[in-house]
Design an enzyme around this catalytic site. Structure first.
Site, PDB file in Angstrom:
ATOM      1  N   ASP A  94       0.783  -1.243   0.000  1.00  0.00           N
ATOM      2  CA  ASP A  94       0.000   0.000   0.000  1.00  0.00           C
ATOM      3  C   ASP A  94       0.816   1.295   0.000  1.00  0.00           C
ATOM      4  OD1 ASP A  94      -1.983  -1.869   0.291  1.00  0.00           O
ATOM      5  OD2 ASP A  94      -2.694  -1.204   2.243  1.00  0.00           O
ATOM      6  N   HIS A 112      -0.779   5.262   1.013  1.00  0.00           N
ATOM      7  CA  HIS A 112      -0.408   6.110   2.154  1.00  0.00           C
ATOM      8  C   HIS A 112       0.298   7.376   1.669  1.00  0.00           C
ATOM      9  CE1 HIS A 112      -0.442   2.579   5.245  1.00  0.00           C
ATOM     10  NE2 HIS A 112      -1.048   2.204   4.146  1.00  0.00           N
ATOM     11  N   GLU A 145      -6.829  -3.690  -4.015  1.00  0.00           N
ATOM     12  CA  GLU A 145      -8.234  -3.483  -3.664  1.00  0.00           C
ATOM     13  C   GLU A 145      -8.703  -2.142  -4.239  1.00  0.00           C
ATOM     14  OE1 GLU A 145     -10.237  -4.751   0.367  1.00  0.00           O
ATOM     15  OE2 GLU A 145      -9.397  -2.750   0.644  1.00  0.00           O
ATOM     16  N   GLU A 200      -7.732   4.923  -4.758  1.00  0.00           N
ATOM     17  CA  GLU A 200      -6.594   5.399  -3.961  1.00  0.00           C
ATOM     18  C   GLU A 200      -5.301   5.318  -4.779  1.00  0.00           C
ATOM     19  OE1 GLU A 200      -7.499   4.860   0.711  1.00  0.00           O
ATOM     20  OE2 GLU A 200      -7.429   2.968  -0.382  1.00  0.00           O
TER      21      GLU A 200
END
Length: 658
Positions: free
Chosen positions: A416, A420, A492, A496
């Site tokens: 990720d 972030h 996922e 983002e």
């Protein structure tokens, strides 16, 4: 991107206690350079490296003595689609060395890897999208080819003994090609062995008997490696290094086919009737060792595309006053890099909304909040967490993540990163825009954050690997880092990921760095197209099995080898969760991601019956605003809570700019 001096800033160094040792399965000459952490071959380089990877069109598993290939069947239920690995063929030598050596990746490129199995004198050139599996037998070796099925027949196709047809009892036919004569014996029900051989051997499954002449024609030319270059905004060029003779035959997935440009000027030929099945949609033949892929340009802007209606300014201003009053940098209430980043991004949105509705008097308050919130992470003074650099794989980890692989959603094992850092960079871009002096002061740290996941290569930075998350063959990112998964990498939230590259492009705008703007914009455009192709499920596209497509309007987690309706943190039944995680954060670029209003309406109507949580309702109503502004506005005005990266001001801005 700008000059390499911008990329030299190192965050404080640490030794991670949770990262695996890369030296087991990478050859020693690669260990001194940054290593990929979210790549298409990651399973091969993580102890114990035993899980397969999907190297289109084959699932390939490797061991210290052999390589197994599967041409997988697609299995499906209403909840998931997946490809099952069955070792259709396993290639090794009949006599392995008495002191077995580890297999190693001896080189890697954007579009392939070289895998050495020294114990069997085998070197595989595994190229993404090659219908052939190609091996160099490096010294005279007797080969073994085994199967879990029964061999029905093995027959030479010519008197030169350079081509054989192998038929299995699972309906599969495989063609075997050799660069010089090879002599096989059919030993029993499930094995063939050869007399000692050295040279090139290639294996290809034959999905349709009519393909044999095409495979024959292109059997002599094989790819050694493949490089993808972002040549200019919105153009990506593939270039394969090849060996042998004749032209190169590769396979393109549906998004490649859509983007193959007229600029290819006869350099390629698309064989639209030559197809291999894949979970990603049919792969079609393309002849040529250089492809040009072009996408429509996407302008990256600070504000909404169409502007906000003047008569709605008052409502937005009154929400802004309340949202800005609540900002308090000493009460952010989390030290998680993900949730903290979301709060930074949320505040930065308020500043741009204020500018857009000509209410700049709240901007200084937001600027102070952003400075107080962001600076400790850049200075290394944040209490309870922070960014550190580790040099085993070469990249950022968090203080919490360096000793706990589950902290910060696995940021310390390279999960990720784009999520972030994307939120932080959104806040940083806005702050550098409204306070250029601050931007200059922290530019080295800012570029270090950008380069962690957006380095174009050693020419730009030698402290981070090339494009950590973005996959230049699939044309989207992978979120999963150095963890072994049966189904390969996964991602996922596409929205983002879009936010990460969009925010990096905004950083470029704030610093006047046209190269960073171009790179960020291009990756945004590709990530959006990939999301629309593989995550946004449209029955009429016929990309996915009808049973799965009818039941799902959006994918939860997309894996290299699986499509799942559930999320890491919610069941498939929580449709509002699935919609929400593919929408947030709500930004001007969201309009481009959800530009298909007919699809958006289907998605919202599919989600509505499951609505229950205030924060997820906000995301669903935001999408409703794309096709029914008045109903969405009415719904938004009833909300009493919002996602921690969203606000009432942001929802009103969105609806009033439709």
């Amino acid at each position: 991107m700008s000059s390499s001096s911008s990329f030299s800033f190192l965050f404080p160094q640490t030794q991670s206690t949770v990262l695996p040792d890369p030296s087991t399965y990478f050859s020693s000459n690669l260990l001194s350079s940054p290593l990929p952490t979210n790549s298409f071959f990651q399973n091969y380089v993580i102890p114990n490296g035993s899980q397969p990877e999907y190297i289109h069109p084959y699932l390939i598993q490797t061991s210290n003595s052999s390589l197994s290939a599967s041409y997988p069947f697609l299995l499906f239920t209403t909840a998931l689609l997946y490809q099952a690995f069955v070792p259709d063929l396993t290639i090794s030598s009949t006599q392995t060395l008495s002191t077995p050596q580890n297999r190693v990746i001896s080189s890697f490129s954007d579009l392939g890897i070289t895998l050495d199995i020294p114990s069997s004198n085998l070197r595989f050139f595994l190229s993404r999208g090659s219908p052939f599996i190609t091996a160099s037998v490096t010294s005279s070796t007797s080969l073994s080819i085994t199967t879990v099925h029964t061999i029905l027949s093995l027959s030479p196709n010519n008197d030169k003994n350079t081509k054989y047809t192998l038929k299995l009892n699972n309906t599969q036919t495989w063609l075997i090609y050799a660069s010089s004569p090879i002599y096989f014996n059919h030993d029993g029900a499930s094995q063939v062995t050869s007399k000692p051989f050295s040279g090139i051997i290639r294996l290809a499954v034959l999905p349709d008997p009519n393909y044999a002449t095409i495979l024959d024609k292109f059997s002599s030319c094989y790819p050694l490696s493949g490089h993808a270059t972002l040549q200019e905004p919105f153009r990506l060029v593939y270039q394969w290094k090849k060996a042998g003779s004749g032209d190169l035959l590769m396979l393109a997935h549906p998004l490649h086919v859509k983007l193959l440009s007229s600029k290819n000027n006869g350099q390629i030929t698309v064989l639209s009737d030559f197809k291999y099945r894949s979970i990603d949609g049919d792969l079609v033949g393309v002849v040529g060792d250089s492809w040009v892929l072009e996408t429509d340009g996407i302008p990256v802007k600070w504000y909404s595309n169409k502007g906000v209606e003047k008569d709605s300014y008052d409502e937005i201003v009154s929400a802004l006053v309340k949202d800005v009053q609540k900002l308090n940098s000493s009460a952010i209430g989390t030290n998680s890099s993900y949730f903290y980043g979301k709060r930074v991004g949320r505040a930065a949105r308020l500043a741009l909304i204020a500018e857009e509705v000509s209410f700049s008097k709240v901007v200084p308050t937001i600027k102070d909040f952003l400075k107080e919130a962001i600076e400790p992470w850049l200075d290394g003074t944040f209490v309870g967490n922070g960014f550190l650099y580790e040099n085993k794989w070469s990249g950022l980890v968090t203080k919490l993540g360096s000793t706990d692989s589950t902290a910060d959603f696995g940021f310390g094992v390279y999960n990720d990163h784009h999520y972030h850092l994307g939120y932080f960079l959104y806040g940083i871009a806005v702050l550098a825009k409204i306070d250029p002096e601050w931007g200059q002061k922290y530019k080295p740290q800012v570029y270090s954050l950008v380069t962690d996941f957006m380095n174009l290569g050693p020419r730009y930075s030698r402290i981070y690997p090339r494009l950590r998350c973005f996959d230049l063959y699939m044309l989207h990112s992978w979120a999963a880092g150095v963890t072994e998964f049966e189904d390969g990498r996964n991602q996922e939230s596409t929205s983002e990921a879009v936010n990460a590259y969009y925010s990096a492009a905004l950083v470029g705008l704030a610093y006047g760095d046209s190269n960073l703007v171009a790179t960020g914009s291009t990756l945004v455009a590709l990530e959006i197209l990939a999301a629309q192709t593989w995550w946004h499920v449209k029955v009429e596209d016929n990309l996915y099995e009808e049973e799965f497509a009818k039941d799902n309007r959006i994918v939860g987690i997309l894996w290299a080898n699986k499509r799942d309706s559930k999320l890491w943190w919610a069941s498939a039944e929580c449709r509002e969760c699935r919609l929400g995680i593919q929408v947030l954060p709500l930004l001007p670029i969201t309009e481009t991601l959800f530009s298909d209003a007919a699809y958006v309406k289907e998605l919202v109507e599919w989600t509505f019956p499951s609505l229950s949580s205030q924060s997820w309702k906000g995301m669903t109503y935001a999408l409703q605003g794309i096709y029914d502004k008045q109903a969405a506005l009415k719904n938004i005005r009833t909300l009493t809570g919002f996602d921690d990266g969203n606000s009432y001001s942001n929802l009103l801005w969105w609806i009033h700019s439709r």
